[in-house]
Design a protein around this motif. Structure first.
Motif, PDB file in Angstrom:
ATOM      1  N   ASP A 241      -0.964 -15.268 -12.951  1.00 54.66           N
ATOM      2  CA  ASP A 241      -1.470 -14.474 -14.103  1.00 54.66           C
ATOM      3  C   ASP A 241      -0.795 -13.018 -13.780  1.00 54.66           C
ATOM      4  OD1 ASP A 241      -3.348 -13.895 -16.432  1.00 54.66           O
ATOM      5  OD2 ASP A 241      -3.721 -12.112 -15.083  1.00 54.66           O
ATOM      6  N   ALA A 242      -0.354 -12.131 -14.839  1.00 52.18           N
ATOM      7  CA  ALA A 242       0.106 -10.884 -14.859  1.00 52.18           C
ATOM      8  C   ALA A 242      -0.374 -10.139 -13.598  1.00 52.18           C
ATOM      9  CB  ALA A 242       0.720 -10.419 -16.231  1.00 52.18           C
ATOM     10  N   SER A 243      -1.914 -10.043 -13.882  1.00 53.44           N
ATOM     11  CA  SER A 243      -2.619  -9.330 -12.910  1.00 53.44           C
ATOM     12  C   SER A 243      -2.209  -9.487 -11.610  1.00 53.44           C
ATOM     13  CB  SER A 243      -4.170  -9.347 -13.470  1.00 53.44           C
ATOM     14  OG  SER A 243      -4.517 -10.579 -13.007  1.00 53.44           O
ATOM     15  N   VAL A 244      -2.035 -10.921 -10.971  1.00 52.41           N
ATOM     16  CA  VAL A 244      -1.810 -11.166  -9.713  1.00 52.41           C
ATOM     17  C   VAL A 244      -0.730 -10.621  -9.260  1.00 52.41           C
ATOM     18  CG1 VAL A 244      -1.883 -12.921  -8.124  1.00 52.41           C
ATOM     19  CG2 VAL A 244      -3.677 -13.078  -9.897  1.00 52.41           C
ATOM     20  N   GLN A 327      -0.452  -2.728  16.275  1.00 49.04           N
ATOM     21  CA  GLN A 327       0.046  -3.882  15.936  1.00 49.04           C
ATOM     22  C   GLN A 327       0.197  -3.850  14.221  1.00 49.04           C
ATOM     23  OE1 GLN A 327       0.851  -6.114  18.098  1.00 49.04           O
ATOM     24  NE2 GLN A 327       0.076  -4.784  19.572  1.00 49.04           N
ATOM     25  N   PRO A 328       1.178  -4.668  13.576  1.00 49.78           N
ATOM     26  CA  PRO A 328       1.494  -4.623  12.386  1.00 49.78           C
ATOM     27  C   PRO A 328       0.384  -5.083  11.583  1.00 49.78           C
ATOM     28  CG  PRO A 328       3.417  -5.720  13.629  1.00 49.78           C
ATOM     29  CD  PRO A 328       2.265  -5.274  14.504  1.00 49.78           C
ATOM     30  N   GLU A 329      -0.622  -6.122  12.199  1.00 50.03           N
ATOM     31  CA  GLU A 329      -1.773  -6.562  11.543  1.00 50.03           C
ATOM     32  C   GLU A 329      -2.811  -5.372  11.230  1.00 50.03           C
ATOM     33  OE1 GLU A 329       0.298  -9.937  13.815  1.00 50.03           O
ATOM     34  OE2 GLU A 329      -0.589  -7.695  14.303  1.00 50.03           O
ATOM     35  N   THR A 330      -2.882  -4.515  11.994  1.00 46.59           N
ATOM     36  CA  THR A 330      -3.582  -3.315  11.621  1.00 46.59           C
ATOM     37  C   THR A 330      -3.111  -2.575  10.595  1.00 46.59           C
ATOM     38  OG1 THR A 330      -4.138  -3.328  13.927  1.00 46.59           O
ATOM     39  CG2 THR A 330      -4.552  -1.055  12.772  1.00 46.59           C
ATOM     40  N   VAL A 331      -1.865  -2.245  10.273  1.00 47.60           N
ATOM     41  CA  VAL A 331      -1.546  -1.731   9.165  1.00 47.60           C
ATOM     42  C   VAL A 331      -1.612  -2.540   7.942  1.00 47.60           C
ATOM     43  CG1 VAL A 331       0.812  -0.677   8.098  1.00 47.60           C
ATOM     44  CG2 VAL A 331       0.366  -0.523  10.595  1.00 47.60           C
ATOM     45  N   ILE A 332      -1.427  -3.844   7.966  1.00 49.58           N
ATOM     46  CA  ILE A 332      -1.323  -4.729   6.867  1.00 49.58           C
ATOM     47  C   ILE A 332      -2.882  -4.731   6.387  1.00 49.58           C
ATOM     48  CG2 ILE A 332      -1.350  -7.254   6.281  1.00 49.58           C
ATOM     49  CD1 ILE A 332       0.953  -7.402   8.429  1.00 49.58           C
ATOM     50  N   ASP A 333      -3.977  -4.906   7.217  1.00 50.88           N
ATOM     51  CA  ASP A 333      -5.112  -4.834   7.003  1.00 50.88           C
ATOM     52  C   ASP A 333      -5.778  -3.662   6.300  1.00 50.88           C
ATOM     53  OD1 ASP A 333      -5.599  -7.426   7.630  1.00 50.88           O
ATOM     54  OD2 ASP A 333      -6.402  -7.022   9.451  1.00 50.88           O
ATOM     55  N   ALA A 334      -5.178  -2.368   6.593  1.00 52.82           N
ATOM     56  CA  ALA A 334      -5.392  -1.258   6.017  1.00 52.82           C
ATOM     57  C   ALA A 334      -4.840  -1.025   4.760  1.00 52.82           C
ATOM     58  CB  ALA A 334      -4.738  -0.009   6.980  1.00 52.82           C
ATOM     59  N   VAL A 335      -3.631  -1.510   4.411  1.00 49.18           N
ATOM     60  CA  VAL A 335      -2.960  -1.557   3.156  1.00 49.18           C
ATOM     61  C   VAL A 335      -3.853  -2.501   2.134  1.00 49.18           C
ATOM     62  CG1 VAL A 335      -0.863  -2.508   1.729  1.00 49.18           C
ATOM     63  CG2 VAL A 335      -0.681  -1.153   3.887  1.00 49.18           C
ATOM     64  N   PHE A 336      -4.250  -3.689   2.615  1.00 47.35           N
ATOM     65  CA  PHE A 336      -5.213  -4.497   1.683  1.00 47.35           C
ATOM     66  C   PHE A 336      -6.299  -3.988   1.421  1.00 47.35           C
ATOM     67  CE2 PHE A 336      -1.883  -7.629   2.323  1.00 47.35           C
ATOM     68  CZ  PHE A 336      -1.939  -8.597   1.317  1.00 47.35           C
ATOM     69  N   ALA A 337      -7.029  -3.291   2.500  1.00 48.19           N
ATOM     70  CA  ALA A 337      -8.413  -2.877   2.233  1.00 48.19           C
ATOM     71  C   ALA A 337      -8.134  -1.537   1.248  1.00 48.19           C
ATOM     72  CB  ALA A 337      -8.888  -2.076   3.377  1.00 48.19           C
ATOM     73  N   ALA A 338      -6.921  -0.893   0.964  1.00 46.18           N
ATOM     74  CA  ALA A 338      -6.836   0.320   0.180  1.00 46.18           C
ATOM     75  C   ALA A 338      -6.292  -0.043  -1.204  1.00 46.18           C
ATOM     76  CB  ALA A 338      -5.869   1.415   0.903  1.00 46.18           C
ATOM     77  N   SER A 339      -6.011  -1.439  -1.202  1.00 46.63           N
ATOM     78  CA  SER A 339      -5.401  -1.605  -2.657  1.00 46.63           C
ATOM     79  C   SER A 339      -6.519  -2.440  -3.423  1.00 46.63           C
ATOM     80  CB  SER A 339      -4.060  -2.513  -2.338  1.00 46.63           C
ATOM     81  OG  SER A 339      -3.084  -1.999  -1.623  1.00 46.63           O
ATOM     82  N   PRO A 340      -6.781  -1.846  -4.866  1.00 49.66           N
ATOM     83  CA  PRO A 340      -7.753  -2.562  -5.428  1.00 49.66           C
ATOM     84  C   PRO A 340      -7.562  -4.168  -5.683  1.00 49.66           C
ATOM     85  CG  PRO A 340      -6.611  -0.883  -6.848  1.00 49.66           C
ATOM     86  CD  PRO A 340      -6.330  -0.765  -5.314  1.00 49.66           C
ATOM     87  N   THR A 341      -8.572  -4.924  -5.832  1.00 47.45           N
ATOM     88  CA  THR A 341      -8.133  -6.119  -6.006  1.00 47.45           C
ATOM     89  C   THR A 341      -8.574  -6.659  -7.601  1.00 47.45           C
ATOM     90  OG1 THR A 341      -9.084  -6.960  -4.014  1.00 47.45           O
ATOM     91  CG2 THR A 341      -8.958  -8.702  -5.715  1.00 47.45           C
ATOM     92  N   PRO A 342      -7.520  -7.333  -8.142  1.00 44.35           N
ATOM     93  CA  PRO A 342      -7.704  -7.571  -9.565  1.00 44.35           C
ATOM     94  C   PRO A 342      -8.948  -8.393 -10.176  1.00 44.35           C
ATOM     95  CG  PRO A 342      -5.814  -8.818  -8.901  1.00 44.35           C
ATOM     96  CD  PRO A 342      -6.344  -7.803  -7.651  1.00 44.35           C
TER      97      PRO A 342
END
Length: 342
Positions: A241-244, A327-342
């Protein structure tokens, strides 16, 4: 392509097709688990890469069944397997092939190199010189090799599993960021759990595994290369979907402006974010995970499931991050936590 063929190529997978895909992937999974103890995340990543024509970079200390996993997957899909042990004196021609003079007929004959296989294990890629690494990565990207001006297509399916050892730095050549970006996924393997390691010893004691790591020859082709190509075609028809799609793009864009998205405390550790290949990887991986889950469409959870594997080698951290053991995983998890889920 006729109009009817074009329409069918764009149609989402049917229930029957998804059921057949489930049978194929289940057969490969059973064969894999029959030889490799644990490593469930590795199995998922290898299946995803196989279904999306991607490549996987494996990082771990020695002895965690990287070679066994690769050869077992190849045998399970009845594919031609090739293992290339990288050393500093390995030449590009040792990988792609060369021309050899035949004195009997006074002609040069082309000898194809070991990269001309369905599944190629590039063992300790960081021990090969930059020139040899480039030759291999060109084959990965272009799906062909050039020998004496003649182009030789690589077989399909084609997948590279490259390994690197993070603890032996002497005599190694670090993969440049731009070259690591060509791998769909990067898996970091950890030591097995006590239960898995006990199960490993049990299998060796019962003769089901060899003491040197197992007998991959015990695995027979449970599916065929043609089935892999069918899985790839099916995966390419999964609806997104376009939202994803926007969700994927926003996540990758957030890695490029991490301080603004997650704040300076963590964001300042990011030197450069992911390229558009990160978005393409998420798009492909999410489709494959949807098929593995028996769905004809992608949901946000498919984007999140392998987020570390998709992004850990695409985010470049600062020296401060290395010093502070971030670690990169710390940054990745922070980005996902801060990004609203459609």
């Amino acid at each position: 392509m006729t109009g009817s063929h074009a329409a069918s190529a764009q149609s989402p997978p049917s229930t029957e097709e998804l059921d057949q895909a489930a049978e194929l992937t289940r057969a490969v999974s059973v064969a894999f688990r029959g030889q490799v103890v644990g490593q469930g995340r590795l199995l998922t990543s290898m299946l995803v890469a196989l279904m999306t024509e991607g490549h996987v970079l494996l990082e771990s200390v020695p002895g965690l069944a990287k070679t066994l996993a690769s050869s077992t997957l190849a045998k399970a899909v009845a594919a031609q397997f090739s293992r290339i042990q990288c050393t500093p004196d390995l030449l590009p021609s040792d990988i792609v092939g060369t021309q050899v003079y035949d004195p009997r007929h006074h002609v040069f004959e082309t000898q194809l190199g070991p990269v001309h296989a369905n599944i190629v294990l590039l063992d300790e890629i960081n021990r090969a010189s930059a020139k040899t690494q480039s030759a291999m990565l060109e084959a990965m990207q272009e799906r062909q090799t050039s020998i004496a001006g003649q182009v030789h297509p690589l077989p399909r399916p084609f997948m590279v599993l490259a390994t690197q050892n993070p603890i032996d730095d002497e005599g190694t050549y670090v993969l440049p960021q731009a070259q690591m970006d060509r791998f769909l996924l990067k898996e970091v393997l950890d030591y097995p759990s006590p239960d898995d390691e006990t199960a490993m010893l049990d299998r060796i004691g019962d003769g089901r595994l060899g003491g040197g790591g197992g007998h991959g020859a015990l695995v027979s082709g449970v599916i065929q290369p043609a089935d892999v190509l069918a899985l790839q075609e099916l995966t390419s028809r999964v609806y997104v979907d376009a939202s994803v799609k926007r969700y994927i793009v926003e996540l990758v864009a957030a890695t490029r402006d991490a301080e603004k998205v997650v704040g300076p405390e963590i964001g300042a550790y990011v030197e450069t974010g992911a390229s558009p290949r990160g978005s393409i990887a998420f798009f492909a991986v999410a489709r494959a995970l949807a098929v593995l889950a028996g769905r004809d469409h992608v949901i946000p959870e498919d984007v999140r499931e392998l987020r570390h594997s998709v992004l850990r080698h695409r985010i470049r951290l600062t020296f401060d991050a290395l010093a502070d053991r971030v670690q990169p995983e710390t940054v990745i998890d922070a980005v996902f936590a801060a990004s609203p889920t459609p």
